[in-house]
Structure formats: structure tokens, C-alpha cells
Write a protein that holds these residues in place. Structure first.
Motif, PDB file in Angstrom:
ATOM      1  N   PRO A 273      72.348 -46.837 -31.894  1.00  0.00           N
ATOM      2  CA  PRO A 273      72.786 -46.251 -33.158  1.00  0.00           C
ATOM      3  C   PRO A 273      74.163 -45.606 -33.034  1.00  0.00           C
ATOM      4  CG  PRO A 273      70.591 -45.489 -32.591  1.00  0.00           C
ATOM      5  CD  PRO A 273      71.071 -46.305 -31.447  1.00  0.00           C
ATOM      6  N   GLU A 274      74.809 -45.398 -34.173  1.00  0.00           N
ATOM      7  CA  GLU A 274      76.186 -44.928 -34.159  1.00  0.00           C
ATOM      8  C   GLU A 274      76.319 -43.483 -33.690  1.00  0.00           C
ATOM      9  OE1 GLU A 274      80.048 -46.056 -36.732  1.00  0.00           O
ATOM     10  OE2 GLU A 274      78.053 -46.506 -37.446  1.00  0.00           O
ATOM     11  N   SER A 275      75.399 -42.603 -34.154  1.00  0.00           N
ATOM     12  CA  SER A 275      75.586 -41.189 -33.848  1.00  0.00           C
ATOM     13  C   SER A 275      75.206 -40.885 -32.400  1.00  0.00           C
ATOM     14  CB  SER A 275      74.771 -40.326 -34.811  1.00  0.00           C
ATOM     15  OG  SER A 275      73.686 -39.727 -34.158  1.00  0.00           O
ATOM     16  N   ALA A 276      75.976 -40.017 -31.774  1.00  0.00           N
ATOM     17  CA  ALA A 276      75.776 -39.704 -30.355  1.00  0.00           C
ATOM     18  C   ALA A 276      74.399 -39.080 -30.118  1.00  0.00           C
ATOM     19  CB  ALA A 276      76.874 -38.774 -29.863  1.00  0.00           C
ATOM     20  N   ASP A 277      73.949 -38.249 -31.063  1.00  0.00           N
ATOM     21  CA  ASP A 277      72.633 -37.617 -30.913  1.00  0.00           C
ATOM     22  C   ASP A 277      71.531 -38.662 -30.859  1.00  0.00           C
ATOM     23  OD1 ASP A 277      73.551 -35.053 -30.855  1.00  0.00           O
ATOM     24  OD2 ASP A 277      73.399 -34.769 -33.023  1.00  0.00           O
ATOM     25  N   GLU A 278      71.653 -39.657 -31.747  1.00  0.00           N
ATOM     26  CA  GLU A 278      70.645 -40.713 -31.798  1.00  0.00           C
ATOM     27  C   GLU A 278      70.668 -41.544 -30.524  1.00  0.00           C
ATOM     28  OE1 GLU A 278      68.301 -41.665 -34.281  1.00  0.00           O
ATOM     29  OE2 GLU A 278      68.705 -39.569 -34.714  1.00  0.00           O
ATOM     30  N   GLN A 279      71.875 -41.848 -30.037  1.00  0.00           N
ATOM     31  CA  GLN A 279      72.001 -42.619 -28.798  1.00  0.00           C
ATOM     32  C   GLN A 279      71.304 -41.897 -27.662  1.00  0.00           C
ATOM     33  OE1 GLN A 279      76.148 -43.189 -27.987  1.00  0.00           O
ATOM     34  NE2 GLN A 279      76.507 -44.171 -29.954  1.00  0.00           N
ATOM     35  N   ARG A 280      71.564 -40.595 -27.591  1.00  0.00           N
ATOM     36  CA  ARG A 280      71.009 -39.808 -26.506  1.00  0.00           C
ATOM     37  C   ARG A 280      69.490 -39.839 -26.569  1.00  0.00           C
ATOM     38  NH1 ARG A 280      69.786 -34.476 -26.406  1.00  0.00           N
ATOM     39  NH2 ARG A 280      69.564 -33.561 -24.347  1.00  0.00           N
ATOM     40  N   ARG A 281      68.964 -39.688 -27.788  1.00  0.00           N
ATOM     41  CA  ARG A 281      67.519 -39.665 -27.956  1.00  0.00           C
ATOM     42  C   ARG A 281      66.889 -40.992 -27.519  1.00  0.00           C
ATOM     43  NH1 ARG A 281      64.159 -38.876 -32.428  1.00  0.00           N
ATOM     44  NH2 ARG A 281      65.663 -39.953 -33.722  1.00  0.00           N
ATOM     45  N   LYS A 282      67.517 -42.111 -27.925  1.00  0.00           N
ATOM     46  CA  LYS A 282      67.018 -43.438 -27.544  1.00  0.00           C
ATOM     47  C   LYS A 282      67.029 -43.589 -26.033  1.00  0.00           C
ATOM     48  CE  LYS A 282      65.901 -45.952 -30.979  1.00  0.00           C
ATOM     49  NZ  LYS A 282      66.294 -46.550 -32.169  1.00  0.00           N
ATOM     50  N   LEU A 283      68.148 -43.199 -25.410  1.00  0.00           N
ATOM     51  CA  LEU A 283      68.286 -43.387 -23.971  1.00  0.00           C
ATOM     52  C   LEU A 283      67.270 -42.519 -23.221  1.00  0.00           C
ATOM     53  CD1 LEU A 283      72.163 -43.530 -23.631  1.00  0.00           C
ATOM     54  CD2 LEU A 283      70.544 -45.393 -23.305  1.00  0.00           C
ATOM     55  N   ILE A 284      67.084 -41.285 -23.681  1.00  0.00           N
ATOM     56  CA  ILE A 284      66.131 -40.399 -23.014  1.00  0.00           C
ATOM     57  C   ILE A 284      64.720 -40.932 -23.191  1.00  0.00           C
ATOM     58  CG2 ILE A 284      65.109 -38.089 -23.050  1.00  0.00           C
ATOM     59  CD1 ILE A 284      67.817 -36.938 -23.509  1.00  0.00           C
ATOM     60  N   GLN A 285      64.432 -41.412 -24.397  1.00  0.00           N
ATOM     61  CA  GLN A 285      63.100 -41.968 -24.633  1.00  0.00           C
ATOM     62  C   GLN A 285      62.806 -43.112 -23.681  1.00  0.00           C
ATOM     63  OE1 GLN A 285      62.696 -43.064 -28.735  1.00  0.00           O
ATOM     64  NE2 GLN A 285      62.110 -40.986 -29.315  1.00  0.00           N
ATOM     65  N   SER A 286      63.744 -44.047 -23.548  1.00  0.00           N
ATOM     66  CA  SER A 286      63.434 -45.187 -22.692  1.00  0.00           C
ATOM     67  C   SER A 286      63.416 -44.765 -21.227  1.00  0.00           C
ATOM     68  CB  SER A 286      64.364 -46.371 -22.954  1.00  0.00           C
ATOM     69  OG  SER A 286      65.684 -45.995 -22.783  1.00  0.00           O
TER      70      SER A 286
END
Lengths: 416, 290
Positions: free
Chosen positions: A73-86
């Protein structure tokens, strides 16, 4: 009546399922061998086309170890959340991941990314600081950047080097310009506020953290910086709507001629230069390193780095891919098609590229003087604490001294 | 017939619920070893994660959530009712009107949030029309009003739709009889329409209550996270979870769950005596057949 309770509970439960996070206890880390094979690159949406060209070049040379790009996703917060989740589910969905410069410590400390053994010569020295955790290398710098001062060349002859010079220029120019304000940055309560606050502190000669990693936000320099922002708002030097500015709102205001000086990243240059009518300042502006208290300021270092996921099954390929993507040849090819600032020094000295992107020398000067944000394992908590106090300062909710004292004591326990 | 249903429910409802509650008593990922690595595993934390429930930030979020819920649901009921009454009447262009009233409900909340953000920004439509220069999207009392306006715009059509469905099953003979008896429009509304549409209205209000108590996306997009004046309980939980404080996030989630359960229970007890009677009698029939 019982049916009623159950029905209500079910509806509620379904609603709650989305709220709580319920990652089960983690299993012991798996030991992955240095495998080879196809890999996936989880990248942001930055310059997707130019990134794809590098990936195509890799795929042509390594038909058995093809890389696929998956966009986050575009927003940095969303990216971080996705990466941490995986990472927490130990998923191997991404072998190579693009992480923000401020996440390195957190990802390294949690063992979500692997230590790398790669050559870091030829990169801008400040960018290398953002890829290390406790002196070990965990990522390679890809994109970089720092704050630049956008100014109107039709109204300002020489860009200011200090805050006082900037105020003086404004006092001379603004009376003749209706509806124009002096200066703005990003002051909404989000990561940009941390960036702007840190930038003000380092431009006043201070640091948020000392070399030992202890907070130093009640220093004289930090107070001067906080006063520059607080007084800026009360005196009207900074327009009061700047309290709602993220990068884009301010960029639009600058392009509409509402700002004489604007602090932004290099990306704003291309948009402001457009002659399709969207920018009223095309050809009438330039960029310079940001000003400071007693001389040129020091910006905050931004950027994105490439790391190898600890859960990759084809780790050897992933490491080679990182080396390939950050190699001098590929970075040069990238810079020819994209204006996204990259971390290799040679790009900023290439005459052909400097002609294409005239802001490169100013940007290089800025990046070399730039200061990374605090490298903290709990960066999320650190930046939230900084935003809390900095927002109170720029809105005038709390006196500068009180806000900084509170910040000093809030940061202490987060940085152990 | 019951057991497959129960298995699915157990998987998708009870498991996350119980897991979240369990998580709320544990601490994880907060300790570093000598080499700077996060120590894996988790520790029983007792009620430590619940400590925040009595702190200012949680209470402020609970207050905001309650305020948004009470104000928006009240406004939506009034507006929704009015919309339904207009939509029911037969006139030229009714289909167009019905469709256009439903548009806000069809727009995804995040998109609506962005749209209202543009309306409410410093040089936006709202300030131009009102001739003001209010900073609606900055932290402060105006931000609350902005969220209430946007939420009412967004969800009043939902109430309108459910009430319209309720209105359409009222037989026209009742109205004809009222007319013959010389009832004024006002009397007709209070004595016939409102009592007969009450079950549908209560369902709409119950749905909206539960929805509004979980409000997250609109304040998040419109004003932004961690802004005190509009931070809701869901927003607080989201913020803790994104900062990998899963313990406190689960604790607050459990607290929110209890709060919603309590409100719903009281609502059903007080107003909804006949709300689920239909469901119950049907359930009884089914059991009898079985």
C-alpha cells in the motif's frame, strides 16, 4: 430470552474480530539455508515503473531465479503493518523487502531481517547510518532524501542561510504580496511533524539524542528550535493552516503562490515545474539547503532501504538481488528514468543527470548534512511521543519549556 | 443441522474473541537481550494491560465514542425518518430521488472521509460557503463537529432505507381509515406511522448504535490518528496495535466489547421487547418441527 443474548453476542463478536490482534505465540525461529530460486520483492509504490526495469534486467540475467514485484500500500503506516504482520506469521511472501529508513532498528532487533555482508562504499555516508543496527549491516540504502527549502526566485535573490535572514526577506517581500505567507513545512500530527521538529532541532545545532542514545530535548538548541516553530505560528510567519499541512497540502499552497518559502522533499520539484497550468510558480522557484539558527541548517534524512526477510526460503538469491539492485550500474539506469533521489554518490556528480535534475547539488549538500531520526527499536513509540509534544508546541497548547520537559521524560524509558 | 453452524461460529467468532481476551493478559515483544535483540516469547502480565483503562487517554476516547454515538444516531434517526417519509410518497422522479438519497450510503467510508476532508480543509468549500477560516481538520472542537456532520451524511440514508422498508408494510387501509375518521397528518404520524414502523426503526437504531460505537475510519481519514478531540476507542486500539502493543490493544478491545455488549443488552431490554420476539417464535417453530 437466552436466544436474545446469544444473538447479540454473536453480532458483537463479529464486530470485535477485526479489532484485537491475535497472533498466537511464536514458534522458535526456523533456520533457513542459503537457498536459490525465484523470489518476491515487496516494494512500495514509489516509481514502480523504473523499479520494474531493474527487476527486468535481473530476470533477463537470472532466468532460474526470477524476481516478482508485489506492491505494498502507498502509506508508510500501512506498509509497516503489512510487513510486520507477515513477519509475525513467519510468512515467506516477501524475500526482499523495501523498508523505511527509520524501521531498520525495529526490524533488526526483532530478527525479521537478516544481517548482510555487502560492500557499502560509493554510498552517501549519512545513508549508511540508517542501515545499521548496533554496528551491523541489515539493509542496503536505495532511496534517500532530505528536506529542501523551496523559494521563489522571482521574489528572492539569494536563498536565506539562517532563520533570521529568512524572516528579514519575508519582512521585505511580503507587504507587496497579497495573501502570501512566509514559511511552512509539515505540521500536522503525523510522521512529517517528527521530521520537521527533528530538522528544526538539528538546524539549531542540537540533537534529539546524544551519542549514547539518551534524549537531549531540553537542551538550549532544542528550546531555540521549538521557539522558532511556536513563535512562527503566533507571529504569523507560518500561516495557521500549516497546522493541517502534510507534504501535499503545503506543496499545493506553494504552487498557488501562497508561500514564499516551503520545506519539502525533492519530489515536489517536478510537480511545481509543470507548465500545464497546475503550478503558478513554474520557472519562478528553486531549491536550496534548509536554513538554520546560526548558519545552514541540517535536514532530517528520509529514505527507503532494501532488506532480506529472515523468513525467505531463497535467501542467497535475495542477497544477490539486493546487491544487484543497489549496484552502481543499475542505480544509474534508475536515475535516468526517475527523479526519486538515490543513495549513490556518483549520481549527484554526473553532469548529464545534474542537467536533467538541477536540484541535485543542493540535495547532495542537504543529504550530507542531514541527520537520521532516532534509531530506536520502539521507533513507533518514540515518534508518537515526539509528535505529541511537538503538536502541543506548534498549536500553542503548551509552553515550549513544559512540552520539552514532558518529552524528555517520555523518551527516557523508550530508549533503554 | 446445528453442529456445522456451531463449528463455523466457533472458528470465526469465539476463537478470535477468546484469543483476544487471552492476549490481553500477556506481554510480548517488549524486552531486549544484551545483543539488542527482542526476546521471543510472552509473559503473563495479569491486569497490567488493563491499567490504561482508567487513564485519561482511554477515558477521553470512551467519551468521544459515546458522544459521537449519541449525537449521530439521534440526528440520523430524525433525518432518516424524514427521508423515508419523502421516499415513500408517490410522485414523478421518485426513483431518481430514492437512488440519490442512497448514494452516501453506497460511497465507501474511506472515500467519504477523503471527500469531507477536502470540503473541510483550510481553503475548502465549507470555509468558503460559511465565510469563515476555521481549521476543521486540526485537533479541536471543530474537528468533532466535522466528524458528526460527515457521519450523519453518510449513514442517515441507511436508517432511511430500513425505515422505508418498515413503512411499506403498513397497509394503506389503516391510513384510509384514519382519513375517514378525520385524523390530522400530525396525529396520523404519531398514532399510526410511528407505532407501526417502530420495530423496523428499532432494528435500524440497534445496528447504528453498534456501528457507531466502533467508529474508526471517518475520524481516521478526516482528521487523523491520535488527535485527542476525535480519538475513538477503535482508534485507540488501532494505534496500540500498530505500535505492536498487542497486550494493551487486546485489553482495550475487550473493554470495548464489554461496553458494546452492555449498551446492546440495555437497549434490547428496555426497548426491544418485541424486537426479537419474531425470531424467537420462529426458532420455536423450527424446534417443534425438528
Amino acid at each position: 430470552m437466552k436466544a436474545t443474548h446469544i444473538a447479540a453476542a454473536l453480532v458483537l463478536g463479529a464486530g470485535l474480530a477485526g479489532c484485537g490482534s491475535t497472533t498466537p505465540a511464536s514458534a522458535p525461529a526456523e533456520q533457513e539455508g542459503g537457498g536459490r530460486g525465484p523470489i518476491t520483492f515487496l516494494g512500495g509504490k514509489f516509481e514502480a515503473e523504473s523499479v520494474q526495469k531493474i527487476v527486468d534486467a535481473w530476470n533477463a540475467a537470472h532466468p532460474d531465479e526470477k524476481a516478482t514485484v508485489v506492491l505494498l500500500p502507498e502509506s508508510a503506516d500501512e506498509q509497516r503493518r503489512k510487513l510486520i504482520q507477515s513477519a509475525q506469521t513467519k510468512s515467506d511472501t516477501g524475500d526482499v523487502i523495501l523498508i523505511d529508513a527509520v524501521w531498520t532498528s525495529e526490524f533488526a532487533a526483532n530478527r525479521w531481517v537478516d544481517e548482510l555482508k555487502l560492500d557499502t562504499t560509493g554510498f552517501l555516508p549519512t545513508t549508511i547510518e540508517t542501515v545499521k543496527y548496533r554496528d551491523k549491516l541489515y539493509a542496503m540504502p536505495l532511496f534517500t532524501g532530505t528536506g529542501l527549502l523551496y523559494y521563489r526566485t522571482d521574489l528572492v535573490k539569494e536563498p536565506p542561510k539562517t532563520w533570521d535572514e529568512m524572516k528579514r526577506i519575508c519582512a521585505d517581500v511580503l507587504p507587496g504580496q497579497k495573501g502570501m505567507s512566509c514559511y511552512a513545512g509539515q505540521f500536522d500530527k503525523y510522521e512529517g511533524l517528527t521530521v520537521n521538529f527533528a530538522e528544526a532541532v538539528s538546524s539549531a545545532g542540537g540533537r534529539l539524542l546524544d551519542d549514547a542514545g539518551k534524549p537531549q530535548v531540553t537542551s538550549e538548541a532544542a528550546k531555540q528550535a521549538a521557539r522558532f516553530l511556536a513563535d512562527g505560528f503566533t507571529s504569523g510567519m507560518i500561516p495557521k493552516e500549516a497546522i493541517t499541512y502534510k507534504e501535499e497540502e503545503g506543496r499545493v499552497a506553494f504552487q498557488e503562490g501562497k508561500l514564499l518559502f516551503y520545506r519539502n522533499w525533492a519530489y515536489g520539484y517536478e510537480a511545481a515545474q509543470k507548465t500545464d497550468g497546475s503550478s503558478e510558480v513554474a520557472g519562478k522557484f528553486d531549491v536550496a539547503p534548509i536554513p538554520g539558527l546560526n548558519g545552514p541548517g541540517a535536514g532530517t534524512l528520509g529514505g527507503n532501504n532494501l532488506a532480506v526477510s529472515a523468513f525467505s526460503k531463497h535467501e542467497q538469491t535475495a542477497r544477490d538481488f539486493v546487491a544487484f539492485m543497489t549496484s552502481a550500474a543499475q542505480i544509474k539506469a534508475f536515475a535516468q528514468t526517475s527523479s526519486m533521489p538515490v543513495a549513490r554518490t556518483a549520481i549527484y556528480e554526473d553532469p548529464e543527470l545534474v542537467k536533467k535534475y538541477p536540484y541535485l547539488p543542493a540535495l547532495k549538500e542537504g543529504i550530507l548534512a542531514a541527520v537520521p531520526r532516532p534509531a530506536a527499536v520502539r521507533y513507533g513509540d518514540v515518534t508518537a511521543a515526539i509528535q505529541e509534544s511537538a503538536y502541543a508546541i506548534v498549536t500553542g497548547d503548551k509552553p515550549v519549556d513544559q512540552a520539552l520537559t514532558e518529552l524528555q521524560s517520555a523518551l527516557g524509558p523508550l530508549l533503554t | 443441522m446445528l453442529s456445522p453452524t456451531m463449528v463455523v461460529l466457533a472458528l470465526v467468532v469465539f476463537y478470535p474473541l477468546v484469543a483476544a481476551m487471552r492476549e490481553s493478559f500477556y506481554e510480548s515483544g517488549q524486552r531486549l537481550d544484551a545483543d539488542g535483540f527482542v526476546v521471543e516469547g510472552e509473559w503473563f502480565a495479569g491486569l497490567a494491560n488493563y491499567a490504561g483503562v482508567v487513564e485519561q487517554r482511554f477515558l477521553n476516547a470512551a467519551l468521544n465514542t459515546t458522544l459521537f454515538t449519541v449525537v449521530t444516531v439521534a440526528l440520523e434517526v430524525v433525518l432518516g425518518m424524514a427521508m423515508a417519509l419523502v421516499m415513500r410518497r408517490a410522485f414523478r422522479g421518485r426513483a431518481v430521488l430514492r437512488a440519490s438519497i442512497l448514494i452516501p450510503w453506497a460511497v465507501p467510508t474511506a472515500v467519504a472521509g477523503l471527500m469531507w476532508k477536502w470540503i473541510f480543509q483550510a481553503d475548502g468549500v465549507a470555509n468558503t460557503l460559511l465565510g469563515t477560516d476555521i481549521l476543521w481538520t486540526a485537533d479541536g472542537p471543530w474537528a468533532k463537529l466535522a466528524v458528526i456532520v460527515a457521519d450523519t451524511w453518510k449513514t442517515a440514508p441507511f436508517v432511511g432505507l430500513l425505515v422505508l422498508a418498515g413503512l411499506q408494510i403498513i397497509p394503506s387501509s389503516v391510513y384510509e381509515a384514519a382519513k375517514v375518521d378525520g385524523s390530522t397528518p400530525w396525529q396520523t404520524f404519531w398514532r399510526i406511522t410511528l407505532p407501526l414502523v417502530k420495530p423496523a426503526l428499532l432494528v435500524a437504531v440497534l445496528f447504528r448504535l453498534m456501528d457507531a460505537l466502533r467508529i474508526f475510519d471517518l475520524p481516521y481519514v478526516l482528521v487523523g490518528p491520535r488527535k485527542q478531540s476525535v480519538e475513538t476507542l477503535s482508534g485507540l486500539i488501532w494505534d496500540e496495535a500498530t505500535r505492536v502493543h498487542y497486550g494493551p490493544a487486546s485489553a482495550y478491545g475487550t473493554a470495548l466489547f464489554c461496553y458494546i455488549a452492555m449498551i446492546t443488552f440495555v437497549f434490547v431490554k428496555l426497548l426491544g421487547a418485541d424486537l426479537l420476539s419474531d425470531v424467537r417464535s420462529r426458532g420455536k417453530e423450527a424446534r417443534d418441527v425438528a
